[in-house]
Design a protein around this motif. Sequence first.
Motif, PDB file in Angstrom:
ATOM      1  N   GLY A 192     -10.750  -7.030   0.021  1.00 27.04           N
ATOM      2  CA  GLY A 192     -10.558  -7.176   1.068  1.00 27.04           C
ATOM      3  C   GLY A 192     -11.771  -6.826   1.412  1.00 27.04           C
ATOM      4  N   ARG A 193     -12.603  -5.812   1.279  1.00 29.70           N
ATOM      5  CA  ARG A 193     -13.683  -5.547   1.511  1.00 29.70           C
ATOM      6  C   ARG A 193     -14.678  -6.991   2.043  1.00 29.70           C
ATOM      7  N   ASP A 194     -14.718  -7.601   1.182  1.00 27.68           N
ATOM      8  CA  ASP A 194     -15.879  -8.753   0.748  1.00 27.68           C
ATOM      9  C   ASP A 194     -14.865  -9.441   1.896  1.00 27.68           C
ATOM     10  N   ASN A 195     -14.040 -10.130   2.093  1.00 28.91           N
ATOM     11  CA  ASN A 195     -13.224 -10.827   2.722  1.00 28.91           C
ATOM     12  C   ASN A 195     -13.143 -11.208   4.047  1.00 28.91           C
ATOM     13  N   LEU A 196     -13.484  -9.649   5.172  1.00 25.40           N
ATOM     14  CA  LEU A 196     -13.885  -9.254   5.696  1.00 25.40           C
ATOM     15  C   LEU A 196     -15.019  -9.733   6.641  1.00 25.40           C
ATOM     16  N   LYS A 197     -16.153 -10.364   5.820  1.00 22.95           N
ATOM     17  CA  LYS A 197     -17.431 -10.389   6.138  1.00 22.95           C
ATOM     18  C   LYS A 197     -16.794 -11.694   6.068  1.00 22.95           C
ATOM     19  N   THR A 234      -6.883  -3.549   4.641  1.00 26.94           N
ATOM     20  CA  THR A 234      -8.372  -2.724   4.282  1.00 26.94           C
ATOM     21  C   THR A 234      -7.424  -1.898   4.101  1.00 26.94           C
ATOM     22  N   ALA A 235      -7.906  -1.139   4.880  1.00 25.99           N
ATOM     23  CA  ALA A 235      -7.446  -0.005   5.523  1.00 25.99           C
ATOM     24  C   ALA A 235      -6.989   1.091   4.481  1.00 25.99           C
ATOM     25  N   ALA A 236      -5.404  -0.081   4.697  1.00 25.91           N
ATOM     26  CA  ALA A 236      -4.409   0.930   4.366  1.00 25.91           C
ATOM     27  C   ALA A 236      -4.786   0.635   2.577  1.00 25.91           C
ATOM     28  N   CYS A 237      -5.002  -0.316   2.303  1.00 29.35           N
ATOM     29  CA  CYS A 237      -5.291  -0.465   0.368  1.00 29.35           C
ATOM     30  C   CYS A 237      -6.478   0.790   0.231  1.00 29.35           C
ATOM     31  N   ALA A 238      -7.345   0.600   0.731  1.00 32.20           N
ATOM     32  CA  ALA A 238      -8.593   1.618   0.189  1.00 32.20           C
ATOM     33  C   ALA A 238      -7.689   3.546   0.937  1.00 32.20           C
ATOM     34  N   ALA A 239      -6.668   3.772   1.809  1.00 34.97           N
ATOM     35  CA  ALA A 239      -6.281   4.643   1.816  1.00 34.97           C
ATOM     36  C   ALA A 239      -5.329   5.104   0.502  1.00 34.97           C
ATOM     37  N   ALA A 281       0.988  -1.205   0.273  1.00 33.55           N
ATOM     38  CA  ALA A 281       0.084  -0.367   0.205  1.00 33.55           C
ATOM     39  C   ALA A 281       0.577   1.178   0.215  1.00 33.55           C
ATOM     40  N   ARG A 282       1.747   1.076   0.768  1.00 31.24           N
ATOM     41  CA  ARG A 282       2.751   2.813   0.255  1.00 31.24           C
ATOM     42  C   ARG A 282       3.659   2.926  -0.318  1.00 31.24           C
ATOM     43  N   HIS A 283       3.500   1.748  -1.486  1.00 29.86           N
ATOM     44  CA  HIS A 283       4.109   1.544  -2.746  1.00 29.86           C
ATOM     45  C   HIS A 283       3.246   2.229  -3.460  1.00 29.86           C
ATOM     46  N   SER A 284       1.677   2.411  -3.462  1.00 26.39           N
ATOM     47  CA  SER A 284       0.905   1.903  -4.095  1.00 26.39           C
ATOM     48  C   SER A 284       0.300   0.897  -5.634  1.00 26.39           C
ATOM     49  N   VAL A 285       1.252  -0.672  -5.361  1.00 24.56           N
ATOM     50  CA  VAL A 285       0.974  -1.219  -5.743  1.00 24.56           C
ATOM     51  C   VAL A 285      -0.377  -2.291  -6.013  1.00 24.56           C
ATOM     52  N   PRO A 286      -1.312  -2.592  -6.328  1.00 21.20           N
ATOM     53  CA  PRO A 286      -2.205  -3.233  -5.880  1.00 21.20           C
ATOM     54  C   PRO A 286      -1.711  -4.833  -5.652  1.00 21.20           C
ATOM     55  N   VAL A 287      -2.524  -5.315  -4.588  1.00 21.53           N
ATOM     56  CA  VAL A 287      -2.346  -6.475  -3.992  1.00 21.53           C
ATOM     57  C   VAL A 287      -2.878  -7.716  -4.079  1.00 21.53           C
ATOM     58  N   ILE A 288      -2.605  -8.502  -4.102  1.00 19.82           N
ATOM     59  CA  ILE A 288      -2.918  -9.949  -3.697  1.00 19.82           C
ATOM     60  C   ILE A 288      -3.175 -10.591  -2.248  1.00 19.82           C
TER      61      ILE A 288
END
Length: 341
Positions: free
Chosen positions: A312-317, A107-112, A84-91
């Motif tokens: 990430g958002r879905d997986n929190l559920k 998930t918040a770090a990726c959203a931010a 996230a700090r490098h703005s690289v999409p992540v699996i």
Amino acid sequence: MLRGALIGCGFFAVNQLHAWRDVAGARIVALCDRDGERLQGAGRRFGIDRLYDDAAALFAGERLDFVDIATTVPSHRPLVELAARHSVPVICQKPLAATLEDAAAMTAACAAAGIPMMVHENFRWQTPIQAVGRIIASGRIGEVFWGRVSFRSAYDVFSGQPYLATGERFIIEDLGIHMLDIARFLFGEVDRLTARTRRVNPAIRGEDVATILLGHSSGATSIVDCSYATRLETEPFPETVIEVDGSHGTIRLQQGYRMIVTDRSGTERYDAAPRLLPWAEPPWHAIQESVLAIQQHWADCLRTGHEPATSGRDNLKTLALVDAAYRSAETGWAITPEPPA
Ligand code: NAD
Ligand code: 89V
């Protein structure tokens, strides 16, 4: 062509690396593992020569469209936050985190950072399970009122994944998580849950049997049950058996990938077995095919800008169900799952 890097060249990453070679529109250009032998071995096997023993050096040294994290849980949060700090999409591999708090922070770090994030929650991508989902969605068996998602086996998972024998938590966190995700995928979100667990195998630390009763928002009831202490005449690993009852009919996905669909016009039976990809090895082939499917889905989503099904958002559920199952097993109470907002 999307340029990806994979971090963690261990037991399961081999499947991911095989699958990346088959994904249209993406390729892995660099590898990272802090274990030099594994790193060099994977580099040689998959013809990748940009190798890093440190993830920070990987991000500093490569221009990447995405990173695929295939390490075990303790490193997931620091590595996702680094991406996230490098703005690289992540699996990130499942389980995303050991706690809901860590998963929410990731998930918040990726959203931010404004980057897509997908959890490698591949079981729902298995061919027979997708087929069950399509039959339900078609309306052919009417309104679903009951279901069962079951995985019972005596397969020795500990030889390939020794860490599974040592954790305080085992089957719900490692395997039940897939079953709970399938229950969400097929029957929708969950309002209330009760779980019972036990350990049968004295050589491991965590629970190896779990039975979970789910009340879905739709009004349906389902049972998720899993065991690694169940010796059967024909070892079913790694098959998920599914039963669905609807107002107009039923679906039975039985051992051996036998699909039986009964509706008002009668019964249809067919072989729903997954393909045996050229690099796949039974009995793992259903899982291996689902790895290709989820990775192709990720590449397609990155290209089109769609949110991945197991974001990430879905997986929190799904993780909230894991958390609720352990809380229920500990207390004996029925629990309302609370996914972080
Ligand atoms: P493993 O221990 O065999 O491999 C993990 C690798 O990651 C090791 O080589 C280790 O050296 C490396 N590593 C750990 N931390 C690192 C770091 N900070 N930087 C660089 N390298 C690091 O584990 P595994 O069995 O391959 O499991 C990996 C993940 O895959 C786990 O989360 C597991 O639950 C998951 N898994 C998923 C499936 C599935 O079907 N989705 C199946 C099996 C395992
Ligand atoms: O899929 C998994 O996470 C694996 C296995 C199927 C062996 O439980 O750990």
